[in-house]
Design a protein around this motif. Structure first.
Motif, mmCIF file in Angstrom:
data_model
loop_
_atom_site.group_PDB
_atom_site.id
_atom_site.type_symbol
_atom_site.label_atom_id
_atom_site.label_comp_id
_atom_site.label_asym_id
_atom_site.label_seq_id
_atom_site.Cartn_x
_atom_site.Cartn_y
_atom_site.Cartn_z
ATOM 1 N N ASN A 153 33.601 1.567 17.875
ATOM 2 C CA ASN A 153 34.184 -0.085 17.690
ATOM 3 C C ASN A 153 33.351 -1.368 18.215
ATOM 4 O OD1 ASN A 153 36.996 -1.605 16.693
ATOM 5 N ND2 ASN A 153 36.594 -2.559 19.429
ATOM 6 N N GLN B 71 31.743 -4.576 15.672
ATOM 7 C CA GLN B 71 31.816 -5.642 16.471
ATOM 8 C C GLN B 71 30.332 -6.337 16.119
ATOM 9 O OE1 GLN B 71 33.892 -5.240 19.753
ATOM 10 N NE2 GLN B 71 35.369 -5.566 19.247
ATOM 11 N N ARG C 9 34.685 -0.634 11.458
ATOM 12 C CA ARG C 9 34.819 1.066 11.693
ATOM 13 C C ARG C 9 35.183 1.651 11.100
ATOM 14 N NH1 ARG C 9 39.363 -1.258 15.891
ATOM 15 N NH2 ARG C 9 40.908 -1.824 14.883
ATOM 16 N N GLU D 202 40.493 -4.920 12.416
ATOM 17 C CA GLU D 202 38.867 -5.694 13.936
ATOM 18 C C GLU D 202 38.607 -6.381 13.705
ATOM 19 O OE1 GLU D 202 35.191 -3.397 13.541
ATOM 20 O OE2 GLU D 202 36.404 -3.493 11.673
ATOM 21 N N TRP E 295 46.173 2.540 16.628
ATOM 22 C CA TRP E 295 44.911 2.763 16.566
ATOM 23 C C TRP E 295 44.464 4.275 16.649
ATOM 24 C CZ3 TRP E 295 41.132 1.990 14.497
ATOM 25 C CH2 TRP E 295 40.093 2.337 14.573
#
Length: 393
Positions: A28, A32, A38, A146, A277
């Motif tokens: 994750n 970013q 992801r 996300e 998740w």
């Protein structure tokens, strides 16, 4: 009591799940900070850890892929339905309908024409066209979640994805019927199958969603408790499979009902979002582990034509649909690229087609499974690119 071997297998599964969940935190963070979402990173992790790579995943976990997939897609369907709030789509409803319809229809036509032009039999070309029209809702939903890039474009994309696979199922039924006629089989069974798959799913979603919209969220005012939300989702999935209807469409319809008719809810999907998740991590990793890289070398020209025409069909279809509905230039020009991911639904349709036409099983599965490598790895990247582009406009 468990034998030593059972305990060993169970401990290996626990260790693998724990390690994957912890690794997902790093994934994750990388997602970013790079251009790779992801979803793509988790799929690559699955490829590396699966039988095509280091073979680190225990057999008991990989054998659970179907169950994990069902739970993950049920949650995604429920959450997608929750995005279809009627009041928010009064101005964009025509855009959603036209873009989703044309995105599916134009894709099916172009893939059919491309396959037929290189000498593929008409029935196989029809089936590939119908399969190509489907998208992967889980990947697209997760990229949007996300990115945190909320916009009218993102909301429209979620709505398009929510109903896109319904069009795909309709097209699949029509193409199955035509292919059956070409092969001298009765078409009534094929049409009845699709009518029940979609119509029964809608009825089931309403049968659970309408009572749930009133009954849930009473014990904890304003929001359904986790046990209520999961109970509805799993009940919906179990009944959908028992009645042999589309559990994805049932979950979407149930989510639509609760989002629009639960007047006493502040936000009915909060609890599901809190636990989805971990299931999504396992879903994408196991999806990557199930990819057969060796199939890529067997598809040749047909695989290339399928990939190119599907990409062109999604873009052109969304452009035509956006133009007909008067959508903004951003939506017209970029929505098609955001709809490229294809995995579970497409493979499911390929398996269903293979049951109807066992003689075509090898070519159908080889093309769809192998091209999934491209669409699932590159598709989410393009989806996030379009979201970033929308924020600049």
């Amino acid at each position: 009591m468990l034998s030593n071997m059972d305990i060993s297998n169970q401990s290996a599964i626990f260790i693998a799940i724990g390690a994957l969940l912890l690794i997902s935190l790093a994934v994750n963070a990388v997602g970013q900070r790079t251009a790779l979402p992801r979803v793509t990173l988790l799929l690559l992790l699955g490829v590396a850890a699966g039988s095509e790579g280091l073979n680190l995943l225990p057999e008991g976990l990989t054998n659970s892929f179907e169950l994990v997939t069902d739970i993950a897609l049920l949650m995604v369907g429920f959450l997608l339905g929750g995005k279809l709030v009627f009041a928010q789509f009064r101005n964009s409803g025509s855009q959603v309908l036209w873009i989703s319809l044309m995105g599916a229809l134009v894709t099916a036509i172009l893939v059919y024409l491309g396959a037929a032009l290189i000498g593929v039999s008409y029935d196989v070309a029809l089936l590939l066209g119908a399969i190509a029209s489907a998208t992967a809702p889980a990947a697209i939903y997760d990229v949007i979640d996300e990115s945190k890039l909320q916009s009218n474009y993102a909301n429209t994309l979620l709505a398009v994805v929510a109903i896109d696979d319904a069009w795909a199922l309709l097209l699949f039924g029509v193409c199955i019927a035509i292919a059956s006629a070409i092969n001298g089989h009765a078409i009534a069974d094929s049409l009845a199958f699709v009518a029940w798959d979609i119509g029964g799913a809608v009825l089931l979603g309403l049968a659970i969603g309408l009572p749930a919209s009133y009954l849930t969220g009473r014990m904890k005012p304003g929001q359904p408790m986790l046990i209520e939300a999961m109970g509805c989702v799993l009940l919906c999935g179990g009944l959908a499979q028992a009645f042999h209807v589309s559990y994805l469409i049932s979950a979407i319809v149930m989510g639509v009902c609760i989002a629009n008719f639960a007047r006493h809810h502040d936000y009915p999907f909060h609890e599901i979002e809190n636990i989805e998740w971990p299931f999504m991590v396992l879903f994408f990793v196991l999806a990557g582990a199930s990819i057969d890289l060796s199939a890529i070398v067997t598809i040749g020209l047909l695989g290339l034509v399928y990939t190119v025409t599907r990409c062109l069909g999604k873009w052109l279809g969304a452009f035509i649909g956006g133009t007909l509905s008067g959508a903004p230039a951003m939506t017209r020009n970029w929505m098609g690229l955001a709809m490229l991911p294809q995995a579970g639904v497409g493979i499911g349709l390929a398996l269903a087609a293979a049951q109807y036409f066992p003689d075509h099983r090898q070519v159908l599965l080889s093309v769809v499974v192998s091209t999934t490598v491209f669409f699932e790895l590159a598709g989410p990247v393009l989806t996030r690119l379009t979201l970033q582009q929308a924020m600049r406009h």
